[in-house]
Design an enzyme around this catalytic site. Structure first.
Site, PDB file in Angstrom:
ATOM      1  N   GLU A  21      -1.693   5.253  27.331  1.00  0.00           N
ATOM      2  CA  GLU A  21      -2.204   5.464  28.060  1.00  0.00           C
ATOM      3  C   GLU A  21      -1.835   6.431  29.261  1.00  0.00           C
ATOM      4  O   GLU A  21      -1.241   7.936  29.420  1.00  0.00           O
ATOM      5  CB  GLU A  21      -3.910   5.407  28.247  1.00  0.00           C
ATOM      6  CG  GLU A  21      -4.964   6.919  29.668  1.00  0.00           C
ATOM      7  CD  GLU A  21      -5.194   7.459  28.690  1.00  0.00           C
ATOM      8  OE1 GLU A  21      -5.438   8.547  29.208  1.00  0.00           O
ATOM      9  OE2 GLU A  21      -4.989   8.097  27.699  1.00  0.00           O
ATOM     10  N   HIS A  49      -0.465  11.148   9.836  1.00  0.00           N
ATOM     11  CA  HIS A  49      -0.877  12.376   8.754  1.00  0.00           C
ATOM     12  C   HIS A  49      -0.870  13.120  10.002  1.00  0.00           C
ATOM     13  O   HIS A  49      -1.369  14.195   9.910  1.00  0.00           O
ATOM     14  CB  HIS A  49      -2.166  11.173   8.676  1.00  0.00           C
ATOM     15  CG  HIS A  49      -2.992  11.929   8.726  1.00  0.00           C
ATOM     16  ND1 HIS A  49      -3.529  11.550   7.017  1.00  0.00           N
ATOM     17  CD2 HIS A  49      -4.423  11.943   8.221  1.00  0.00           C
ATOM     18  CE1 HIS A  49      -4.398  13.178   6.707  1.00  0.00           C
ATOM     19  NE2 HIS A  49      -5.463  12.827   7.872  1.00  0.00           N
TER      20      HIS A  49
END
Length: 301
Positions: free
Chosen positions: A58, A266
């Site tokens: 993060e 993806h």
């Protein structure tokens, strides 16, 4: 041609791609709470001490996003100063900045206020628009004032429609991830379980819409070939390549692609697909605008 500016724009575009991939990593690893509810600080500190893996994921995403934001600001200022005669170039520089800003606000809101899955799903799509704006800006800077083949009204309308529909499909895909519905269906391409949950319907709906997106892409490619528009045809062939790989990775995820890199691939493929499609849509608009301007000039002449 402003070569230095064009290369810098290309560098910033690649940086935005990195931001998108890192954002996908945060979602895939469920690291959104890696810095607690603090923003822009991480657990109340500028640099976290003894960070966990989730915290590092993060925190690194925030750092790279912050640097990318500064680069976009620098690019926008440079563009406005160096390319005063091109309104379109300045518009895309401005759009890249605005959507990067909105994306940052939603990201901060997700940390501080714990946004709903429906709101969080907007995050990727907004980042995608910022990336597409940067990509178009880069291409325009390298192209200069080159003339292009005019695009028919029918082909232009379908390019617009395909771009809008792609954003809807992207949103449903992001919603699947944030809802935790990635593995809500047993089997592919049809959900084969007897009991369907809300997550199953969301997952199946995304698959149906993705299938229709492939068919729509094929149709627009057919129109481009029929009208012998080489630039649009080549672009749509590249788009078809990316969307077919996109569907393949989607099936891979469901059928056993649990590794982190599979959903990231993806996301990368749909980013490439949408970037190409966005440029083709703007090219269609631009060629028509130039044709209308030429006709008006002839009428007045």
């Amino acid at each position: 041609m402003h070569k230095k500016l064009a290369f810098f724009s290309g560098f910033v575009t690649l940086g935005m791609m990195l931001v998108l991939i890192m954002g996908g990593t945060v979602t895939k690893t469920d690291s959104g709470d890696g810095c607690g509810t603090d923003w822009p600080l991480c657990h109340g500190k500028l640099i976290p001490t003894n960070p966990s893996v989730e915290t590092m994921i993060e925190y690194s995403h925030r750092v790279v996003s912050g640097i990318e934001g500064l680069l976009i600001i620098a690019l926008a200022i440079w563009t406005f100063i160096a390319v005063k005669h091109r309104v379109d170039v300045k518009i895309f520089a401005f759009l890249a900045f605005i959507f990067m800003l909105i994306q940052s606000i939603i990201g901060a809101g997700a940390v501080i206020w714990q946004q709903s899955d429906a709101i969080l799903a907007l995050h990727f799509g907004i980042s995608l628009v910022s990336f597409a704006s940067l990509l178009i800006l880069t291409i325009l800077l390298f192209e200069g004032d080159r003339e292009h083949q005019v695009v028919s009204r029918r082909l232009r309308s379908h390019l617009y429609g395909l771009s809008i529909y792609t954003m809807i499909v992207v949103y449903t895909g992001a919603y699947v991830r944030h809802l935790g519905a990635t593995y809500a269906c047993v089997g592919w391409p049809i959900c084969e379980q007897e009991v369907w949950t809300f997550e199953s319907y969301v997952q199946m709906g995304h698959r149906v819409m993705a299938g229709l997106l492939v068919l729509y892409t094929l149709y627009v490619l057919y129109l481009a070939r029929k009208e012998m528009n080489r630039l649009i045809e080549r672009g749509m062939m590249a788009s078809l390549f990316f969307i077919l790989l996109q569907v393949g990775t989607g099936a891979w995820i469901v059928l056993g692609g649990h590794a982190t890199y599979v959903p990231l691939l993806h996301a990368f493929l749909i980013t490439c697909y949408f970037g190409i499609l966005s440029y083709l849509s703007y090219h269609a608009y631009r060629s028509t605008a130039r044709q209308d301007g030429a006709q008006l000039k002839n009428m007045n002449g």
